[in-house]
Design a protein around this motif. Sequence first.
Motif, mmCIF file in Angstrom:
data_model
loop_
_atom_site.group_PDB
_atom_site.id
_atom_site.type_symbol
_atom_site.label_atom_id
_atom_site.label_comp_id
_atom_site.label_asym_id
_atom_site.label_seq_id
_atom_site.Cartn_x
_atom_site.Cartn_y
_atom_site.Cartn_z
ATOM 1 N N MET A 1 0.844 -1.165 0.000
ATOM 2 C CA MET A 1 0.000 0.000 0.000
ATOM 3 C C MET A 1 0.891 1.229 0.000
ATOM 4 S SD MET A 1 -2.941 0.953 2.731
ATOM 5 C CE MET A 1 -4.371 0.723 1.730
ATOM 6 N N LYS A 2 0.495 2.275 -0.746
ATOM 7 C CA LYS A 2 1.299 3.480 -0.879
ATOM 8 C C LYS A 2 0.640 4.642 -0.149
ATOM 9 C CE LYS A 2 4.556 5.789 -3.146
ATOM 10 N NZ LYS A 2 5.856 5.837 -2.611
ATOM 11 N N ASN A 3 1.431 5.339 0.657
ATOM 12 C CA ASN A 3 0.977 6.538 1.339
ATOM 13 C C ASN A 3 1.769 7.690 0.739
ATOM 14 O OD1 ASN A 3 0.975 8.757 3.165
ATOM 15 N ND2 ASN A 3 0.206 7.416 4.756
ATOM 16 N N GLU A 4 1.099 8.682 0.164
ATOM 17 C CA GLU A 4 1.786 9.747 -0.561
ATOM 18 C C GLU A 4 2.763 10.527 0.302
ATOM 19 O OE1 GLU A 4 -0.832 12.217 -2.786
ATOM 20 O OE2 GLU A 4 -1.863 10.517 -3.667
ATOM 21 N N SER A 5 2.462 10.740 1.579
ATOM 22 C CA SER A 5 3.323 11.580 2.396
ATOM 23 C C SER A 5 4.500 10.820 3.006
ATOM 24 C CB SER A 5 2.525 12.259 3.504
ATOM 25 O OG SER A 5 2.013 11.297 4.391
ATOM 26 N N THR A 6 4.353 9.534 3.263
ATOM 27 C CA THR A 6 5.420 8.815 3.956
ATOM 28 C C THR A 6 5.991 7.649 3.168
ATOM 29 O OG1 THR A 6 3.810 7.396 5.061
ATOM 30 C CG2 THR A 6 4.496 9.394 6.229
ATOM 31 N N GLY A 7 5.467 7.369 1.992
ATOM 32 C CA GLY A 7 5.953 6.246 1.212
ATOM 33 C C GLY A 7 5.120 5.016 1.490
ATOM 34 N N SER A 8 5.745 3.847 1.427
ATOM 35 C CA SER A 8 5.020 2.593 1.614
ATOM 36 C C SER A 8 4.769 2.320 3.089
ATOM 37 C CB SER A 8 5.817 1.424 1.033
ATOM 38 O OG SER A 8 5.956 1.599 -0.353
ATOM 39 N N ILE A 9 3.600 1.779 3.393
ATOM 40 C CA ILE A 9 3.298 1.337 4.753
ATOM 41 C C ILE A 9 2.790 -0.088 4.676
ATOM 42 C CG2 ILE A 9 2.813 3.623 5.679
ATOM 43 C CD1 ILE A 9 -0.144 3.084 5.349
ATOM 44 N N SER A 10 3.042 -0.832 5.722
ATOM 45 C CA SER A 10 2.607 -2.222 5.707
ATOM 46 C C SER A 10 1.165 -2.315 6.193
ATOM 47 C CB SER A 10 3.527 -3.066 6.591
ATOM 48 O OG SER A 10 3.473 -2.590 7.912
ATOM 49 N N PRO A 11 0.399 -3.290 5.694
ATOM 50 C CA PRO A 11 -1.003 -3.436 6.080
ATOM 51 C C PRO A 11 -1.206 -3.631 7.582
ATOM 52 C CG PRO A 11 -0.518 -4.778 4.166
ATOM 53 C CD PRO A 11 0.781 -4.225 4.665
ATOM 54 N N ASP A 12 -0.228 -4.183 8.310
ATOM 55 C CA ASP A 12 -0.402 -4.394 9.747
ATOM 56 C C ASP A 12 -0.276 -3.087 10.541
ATOM 57 O OD1 ASP A 12 2.293 -4.189 9.243
ATOM 58 O OD2 ASP A 12 2.880 -5.666 10.739
ATOM 59 N N ASN A 13 0.083 -1.988 9.889
ATOM 60 C CA ASN A 13 0.172 -0.690 10.532
ATOM 61 C C ASN A 13 -1.089 0.152 10.343
ATOM 62 O OD1 ASN A 13 2.432 -0.384 11.999
ATOM 63 N ND2 ASN A 13 3.675 0.481 10.368
ATOM 64 N N LEU A 14 -2.089 -0.364 9.689
ATOM 65 C CA LEU A 14 -3.285 0.414 9.400
ATOM 66 C C LEU A 14 -4.168 0.533 10.646
ATOM 67 C CD1 LEU A 14 -4.206 -0.976 5.885
ATOM 68 C CD2 LEU A 14 -2.984 1.123 6.457
ATOM 69 N N THR A 15 -4.775 1.677 10.809
ATOM 70 C CA THR A 15 -5.683 1.924 11.923
ATOM 71 C C THR A 15 -7.097 1.991 11.393
ATOM 72 O OG1 THR A 15 -3.991 3.168 13.103
ATOM 73 C CG2 THR A 15 -6.279 3.583 13.736
ATOM 74 N N ASP A 16 -8.029 1.434 12.135
ATOM 75 C CA ASP A 16 -9.433 1.505 11.757
ATOM 76 C C ASP A 16 -9.976 2.849 12.245
ATOM 77 O OD1 ASP A 16 -12.109 1.250 11.304
ATOM 78 O OD2 ASP A 16 -12.340 -0.687 12.316
ATOM 79 N N TRP A 17 -9.824 3.885 11.418
ATOM 80 C CA TRP A 17 -10.200 5.233 11.824
ATOM 81 C C TRP A 17 -11.696 5.374 12.051
ATOM 82 C CZ3 TRP A 17 -6.688 7.837 13.987
ATOM 83 C CH2 TRP A 17 -5.354 7.692 13.609
ATOM 84 N N ALA A 18 -12.508 4.616 11.353
ATOM 85 C CA ALA A 18 -13.955 4.670 11.576
ATOM 86 C C ALA A 18 -14.262 4.228 13.003
ATOM 87 C CB ALA A 18 -14.688 3.799 10.566
ATOM 88 N N GLN A 19 -13.579 3.196 13.476
ATOM 89 C CA GLN A 19 -13.775 2.723 14.843
ATOM 90 C C GLN A 19 -13.264 3.758 15.846
ATOM 91 O OE1 GLN A 19 -11.786 -0.969 15.778
ATOM 92 N NE2 GLN A 19 -12.570 -1.002 17.870
ATOM 93 N N VAL A 20 -12.122 4.371 15.554
ATOM 94 C CA VAL A 20 -11.563 5.386 16.457
ATOM 95 C C VAL A 20 -12.521 6.568 16.560
ATOM 96 C CG1 VAL A 20 -9.682 7.050 16.750
ATOM 97 C CG2 VAL A 20 -9.173 4.705 16.040
ATOM 98 N N ARG A 21 -13.052 7.031 15.425
ATOM 99 C CA ARG A 21 -13.984 8.164 15.441
ATOM 100 C C ARG A 21 -15.263 7.841 16.204
ATOM 101 N NH1 ARG A 21 -11.628 9.075 10.395
ATOM 102 N NH2 ARG A 21 -13.058 7.706 9.304
ATOM 103 N N ALA A 22 -15.683 6.575 16.196
ATOM 104 C CA ALA A 22 -16.918 6.169 16.866
ATOM 105 C C ALA A 22 -16.743 6.029 18.379
ATOM 106 C CB ALA A 22 -17.416 4.850 16.276
ATOM 107 N N MET A 23 -15.502 5.991 18.860
ATOM 108 C CA MET A 23 -15.250 5.804 20.290
ATOM 109 C C MET A 23 -15.654 7.028 21.094
ATOM 110 S SD MET A 23 -11.528 3.963 20.231
ATOM 111 C CE MET A 23 -11.477 3.531 21.953
ATOM 112 N N LYS A 24 -16.127 6.791 22.288
ATOM 113 C CA LYS A 24 -16.431 7.852 23.246
ATOM 114 C C LYS A 24 -15.268 7.905 24.236
ATOM 115 C CE LYS A 24 -21.404 7.401 22.944
ATOM 116 N NZ LYS A 24 -21.988 6.160 22.529
#
Length: 108
Positions: A1-24
């Motif tokens: 996977m390619k990240n424009e600002s930092t280069g390549s990132i591995s899939p195990d480094n991905l964060t579930d941002w939808a879950q983070v945003r839903a947290m209280k």
Amino acid sequence: MKNESTGSISPDNLTDWAQVRAMKDEDIHHDADSPKTTTEDWEGAVMKVAGHEVGTVRTRGRQKTPPKVQLSLRISPDIVEFFRATGDGWQTRMDDALREWVEQHKAA
């Protein structure tokens, strides 16, 4: 996977941002080793980069004088360059010059 600002990132480094945003706040685990800080905790703090002090943490106090008005203004380039050439504080000196002009031209 390619990240424009930092280069390549591995899939195990991905964060579930939808879950983070839903947290209280109560869903977030608060670690006793990392308590929330207060303004008093930062009093006298010193910022260092590579072991060299680059600044201190300061909190800004209440505005002592009425704040100035920020606006967009077109001024002749030679006038701006004259004031800029006087160094730091040139905007204040320009304000002082305008204030002096206003005082001299007030209707008596």
